[in-house]
Enzyme design. Sequence first.
Site, short mmCIF file in Angstrom:
data_model
loop_
_atom_site.label_atom_id
_atom_site.label_comp_id
_atom_site.label_asym_id
_atom_site.label_seq_id
_atom_site.Cartn_x
_atom_site.Cartn_y
_atom_site.Cartn_z
N GLY C 295 0.85 -0.79 0.06
CA GLY C 295 0.40 -0.01 0.39
C GLY C 295 0.58 1.27 0.34
N GLY C 299 6.56 2.16 -7.01
CA GLY C 299 6.23 1.01 -8.71
C GLY C 299 6.77 2.19 -9.79
N SER C 324 5.25 -7.63 -20.29
CA SER C 324 3.86 -8.34 -19.17
C SER C 324 3.62 -9.10 -19.67
CB SER C 324 3.38 -7.05 -19.34
OG SER C 324 4.41 -5.73 -18.92
N HIS C 398 0.79 0.39 -15.63
CA HIS C 398 1.43 0.84 -16.59
C HIS C 398 0.11 2.02 -17.70
CE1 HIS C 398 4.71 -1.74 -15.97
NE2 HIS C 398 3.71 -2.92 -16.62
#
Lengths: 461, 461, 461, 461
Positions: C295, C299, C324, C398
């Site tokens: 949390g 990233g 990915s 992303h």
Amino acid sequence: MMTQTTNLISEATPTLLGRTIGHLRRIWRTPSSNTIADELQLSPELNPGDSEQLIQWMDGCLLQECNEVTARNRAVILGRSYLRLNEQGRSRFLLLLAEHYGINNEQIEDCFQLWKNAPAEERAKAGQQLRESLDPPRLRLLTQFNGLPEGVKFLVDMRAELLTLKKTYPQLAELEADLKRLLISWFDIGLLQLEQINWQSSAERLEKLIAYEAVHEIQSWDDLKNRLDSDRRCFAFFHPNMPNEPLIFVEVALVKGLANNVQTLLDEAAPLQDIQQADTAIFYSISNAQPGLAGISFGNFLIKRVVARLQQEYPHLKQFSTLSPMPGFCRWLEQQNESELEQLSGGKQWLQLKSDSDISGHMPPAEAREPLLSLACHYLSQVKGRGHLSKDPVAHFHLSNGAQIAQLNWLADSSAKGLQQSAGIMVNYLYQLPQIESRSQDYSQQGSVSLAQSLKPLLKL
Amino acid sequence: MMTQTTNLISEATPTLLGRTIGHLRRIWRTPSSNTIADELQLSPELNPGDSEQLIQWMDGCLLQECNEVTARNRAVILGRSYLRLNEQGRSRFLLLLAEHYGINNEQIEDCFQLWKNAPAEERAKAGQQLRESLDPPRLRLLTQFNGLPEGVKFLVDMRAELLTLKKTYPQLAELEADLKRLLISWFDIGLLQLEQINWQSSAERLEKLIAYEAVHEIQSWDDLKNRLDSDRRCFAFFHPNMPNEPLIFVEVALVKGLANNVQTLLDEAAPLQDIQQADTAIFYSISNAQPGLAGISFGNFLIKRVVARLQQEYPHLKQFSTLSPMPGFCRWLEQQNESELEQLSGGKQWLQLKSDSDISGHMPPAEAREPLLSLACHYLSQVKGRGHLSKDPVAHFHLSNGAQIAQLNWLADSSAKGLQQSAGIMVNYLYQLPQIESRSQDYSQQGSVSLAQSLKPLLKL
Amino acid sequence: MMTQTTNLISEATPTLLGRTIGHLRRIWRTPSSNTIADELQLSPELNPGDSEQLIQWMDGCLLQECNEVTARNRAVILGRSYLRLNEQGRSRFLLLLAEHYGINNEQIEDCFQLWKNAPAEERAKAGQQLRESLDPPRLRLLTQFNGLPEGVKFLVDMRAELLTLKKTYPQLAELEADLKRLLISWFDIGLLQLEQINWQSSAERLEKLIAYEAVHEIQSWDDLKNRLDSDRRCFAFFHPNMPNEPLIFVEVALVKGLANNVQTLLDEAAPLQDIQQADTAIFYSISNAQPGLAGISFGNFLIKRVVARLQQEYPHLKQFSTLSPMPGFCRWLEQQNESELEQLSGGKQWLQLKSDSDISGHMPPAEAREPLLSLACHYLSQVKGRGHLSKDPVAHFHLSNGAQIAQLNWLADSSAKGLQQSAGIMVNYLYQLPQIESRSQDYSQQGSVSLAQSLKPLLKL
Amino acid sequence: MMTQTTNLISEATPTLLGRTIGHLRRIWRTPSSNTIADELQLSPELNPGDSEQLIQWMDGCLLQECNEVTARNRAVILGRSYLRLNEQGRSRFLLLLAEHYGINNEQIEDCFQLWKNAPAEERAKAGQQLRESLDPPRLRLLTQFNGLPEGVKFLVDMRAELLTLKKTYPQLAELEADLKRLLISWFDIGLLQLEQINWQSSAERLEKLIAYEAVHEIQSWDDLKNRLDSDRRCFAFFHPNMPNEPLIFVEVALVKGLANNVQTLLDEAAPLQDIQQADTAIFYSISNAQPGLAGISFGNFLIKRVVARLQQEYPHLKQFSTLSPMPGFCRWLEQQNESELEQLSGGKQWLQLKSDSDISGHMPPAEAREPLLSLACHYLSQVKGRGHLSKDPVAHFHLSNGAQIAQLNWLADSSAKGLQQSAGIMVNYLYQLPQIESRSQDYSQQGSVSLAQSLKPLLKL
């Protein structure tokens, strides 16, 4: 050629040696866990009565049957004893080493005969023995001093002391040469490390720069900080066993265009340059730091390595040049007689001016500009010293490295030394990588000097 | 004596050399900013047609008039070319170096005569010239390979290759000896650094331990981690120009009392020892890592330095001991004839047992304990190899270092190798600093072996 | 949004926590120079009888009159006691903390009233007191555990334990939230350091990669070495007080063109790429390493920082992209009913193929290529989860970072997991710095997805 | 109590702040790869017309929908803009922050009501919202400045500026308090590192010592080197995000017996002590280095940590003591009226001497020794300031740390400041680890002062 090089690059003052001895005495204290009962007890001045004891000890170090660990322990104790001596004692110690433990002529002759007459299959071994007979035992002894803390620096400083002492005691020359051979093998350029020095370096390293710089003396820590600012670079060669002792270092300024005045470069109040805009690296000072390594030259490698490194890091740099003095110019000028000078471009004008007023050691008048620059150009490019090599030591150093005489700068160094030696003129020697190789060879083999096109008119009468 | 030492300490496998060549090829790529127009173009196997070109190049490197920077640049290109060769090509390259560029006998003779007849004041210089005549030009060439990245390691590996090749090509012996001389001067013990290796070390260093350890092979990274745990220590000598390559390393366990079983020491499941309670440091493995440094011994220094360091860091350690194999014991035992054995303590019992059942390579039975320990004690302390020195190489190594044979341990190494060579018995050699010096001398000079009082009854019939 | 992120990036296995406790017990041993007479003596499972003693101790830590140094010393002893407990004991300890030492509602109400009624000049002070009343004393206590060796890691792991325990004991939720607040302030992104990890890193750091990587599991040290080879990069965020613990790390391959197969990337036998030729950086794995920091997202910063750093170091890199998985694709596909699928590009063909044979978990047949890629494209770009945000967690991550869906790769991940979750398809998300900002906003605010022009035909029926 | 501490320990001069701004301007240059089109364009003095633009920008940073990376990028641009302002501009910037973006009273009241009325299961969440309502948005903004190079130092210096400015603009007080809260959480003692500083430290670190030391000013780099010699130690706390900035540092001399004169300690010409013989560590100077951390005390931790570290490294050290001034002594003495003084030991004699001659600021005469030492002893141990705490700030600092008043030294500080404030007398405060805890409590709770037995006679009339 190498010895000359070291004449030109400024040398550290010998006072450091005294400091080093004090420092080493402290860090070489006899350890409490000493396994050899008694240390050598010598009087500080090494009275003649002590010599006997000393020789016995050295014999002990060199005994064939003594194992290597013991031999080295004894050598270390010997090293500590040497350090406790005063100046006179150290001289006597070295004289004693010089007198004893050298090579044995008879043994050499025997080994030579054995080698000469050896059958083919034993030749190699006999050759090895001949070689060993030429290795004086004292060199083996000295080598083992490297086991002491900072032992390599100790040996370098011992050679510095020998270089001074041998002027008084010529019999030390061979011992000094022994030590030089040892240091040459250890200080092979391939074993050295090129490192950048900056304000993040340790104070211990930085104070060495202050002590060792002698081209343009570092006045204070503020002066030093200015020379390590973001538009400057400083690089040095280090030996891994002397991590706090630069061997030779160069100071570089990253600027726009060829720098033509050294006081401007060193001005602490000058604004910081934006290195993104710089296109030129100026090498404005290069100093040998270790008198004990005299004759073992690193300077020719240093500049080229630094050029390569800067080029990789700052691809926008387009020129690499020095800003150098002409240490022999004024002396040469004075030694010329009138008739010789009259033959040279600028000679007549100079004779005229000179006779009109006393201008030595002062800022030369504006009207001297043309004649003096012409004479300087002649001096640098035409006047020969040994063989076909340039008389000026700095010129010789850079020309043999493959540089070009690119620019002469009027009123470029107004320091007392600058005026007295170079009449205030400074030279830019340009390092152009693609031509370095061929220029270096042309100069070394035929004495051809690369002179920038723009300077050639100065030579015409 | 040195060569023997390296026989005893396990050597790295030669496969690493192949890896190194691949690695070097990668890091020695021709730089884009190369200033010398053309590299050497050689066929991988160095066809005879290439030799001409190669010799020309080497000549170029050794020319007197070539300045040092150029000479080194050429040497570097030569080094890169060597690396691109395959195994056959490399042999031919070395053979070519062996054939050419050696010493010149006539020149030596001339130099000798000049030296012999030189007046006193020119003797030193003539001596220097004689020395230089004994220095083969190829050695100067090889030295300059140090300018390549990881160049020192490259030369060490070249010697490893020469040591193997000279079995096939005896004419390489002199070249190998040249290289050895060079490495001896660079790898002088005083220039090496003792460093601790632990789990915080880089993976690059640690994988070398796995590759080089050969006494008790490291099975995996977990096994390695266990050997570097908080109750273990590992120390190695490093050369500053080979920072990722241990030269020799020793593994130490901090335990309570003399360790008597090596499998227990290596058991990953064994509980961690509280080093505050440890009173003994056990040296259970010592490995030479560089085959190219064979004959240049560091082992005798390593143990003593580590003892000194541990003693300072952990003053509560009271004993420093090895846990060692007896690699020659079983072979010796087999070679003795019956009548000889019957003279020895335990001999008769052993002959009896041996005839009763086949016990070679197996765990020996309990009733063999007394006779085998007696015979082992005799073997270690009485059986001589060269002169008055111990036949067992491990015993010789530690005794010449000044250690005492302190304890024999029954069923101490149950590995296949341990049973086959040492009948599972292991020895504790004790290093007692105050006695090291004298014991080492007594052993070296008279062959006297220090044997613990408690072991002496084993020798009595 | 943050919590989602951590669902997507693989998490470390909880077993590490057990290891850590053992490790900490060792390094937190009571020091011999302890100045507080008696440590806390608790039973491992923290019997009810011990609670009294524990509460007294905690009271002592929180006394107003206790000076800060003493308070911290007591907290440290408390921390050591906690570590000596077993799993049950630790739960009880935490439950006790949860029950006591929380915020005091009455005090908050009083502070609020005081603040509300305070005259202007006392408002600030009253506000500060209100703030303090909302700070539970147990948080002050926990903070002080940072004084223990590796104390910050200890608190991170304590939160990991709380996250698990609160599923069983909901009353731990507030304590967990307290700890999260503390960690958020310490792990502010601006205080973290981006560092490269390579084969020169310590084994201690590297073994963490092996333990924590979960996208494409690291099989062995050889596998790891391959991922750190000269054509690979690995970067991690570190907190300065947890220098051996990566918080999150990303693995990058430098290649030519968009990589379209992950097994090829991970193949240890594949030849090394020449990074001078690489024009693309592929981010093929990103792993959160600390479950205790769930949390608290890093990233989104990591990828952009790494892009910036790579761009500076390798200016010839032109593309930055991920490779990915689509972890939710197959699940989503199964959940759609036929009539819905028939509406979609590729839907009909897929239904046909599916009914013909069982293809789940197998390598899909060539004829499934078109329909599955179309459905995948629809899934990624059109299917929404919460609000207007993408259903696929990786896509969401992303896209919210500002990336573009650039390419879909058929048969790109043939691992069991890859086939089962993503039908073997992998996605390249492209990071184009100039568009990142606006794409991120368009996606976050309106759910607009940036889809490469070349993919758009896939959406057409 | 904390604020007092910082009054006593010398503070760095504010000039450093100016330097820092110049330095930061240089390293915060707008990167060329900036992804946000236009930077903020503000006039250096932040004209009123710019405020609008600034507020818009800040609004942009704080928008809910703005993702975190963008928000931080904007904050960074804001930080750069702040730096480009001049002094007046910076004040206006801070005043603008103080006026806007504080807490919102209505929102707090709403959150409080929601919390108060929340059902049990929503209490925690409501509490969290109440907490957040007390967190001013400007604090979130300031936090993000840490993303700039040396951003943490930037915030520390911003608080230093606020502490000065709030004397002129009281409305800045809350902003200053916000920043203080932030710094308290980041500079928690458990996150700091204790490091030794010596001559091997970087010049960048060392010049900070020269700038920040103010108890006994460092005169030059030679003076500094003397204070870092082998018989001295210097330790500092560092924050990992400010690696070149000591937070607080202490200078220690290792000597034989209690040092009783500070000029002797600082004498560069004094011979080096053999630290093997030292039995006492004298803490002779302790300086806070960061005015921006005023009120966040580290001093009480520093001394005890250093004591513990020295004790471990040099087990032969038996005493740990300060050599401290009595900064308030002379002032106190002057403020007493005659009748009060007459009641005190030494008072009458002192009044006599004082009336006889003018002795203020001079070296006191020998006959003043007894009376002044008696009065000093009374002053230190009996005279109270706030509550039952010592009036003298240095005495208060060490007594609250648990030290004992161990010795009073006559003519111990002959500097102008020493004579003027302390009549040349210095105090040894003794730190005895086993008693520290109880002495600290006795002093804090009851004001009991630990006075060495040998000093007690001085208090008797």
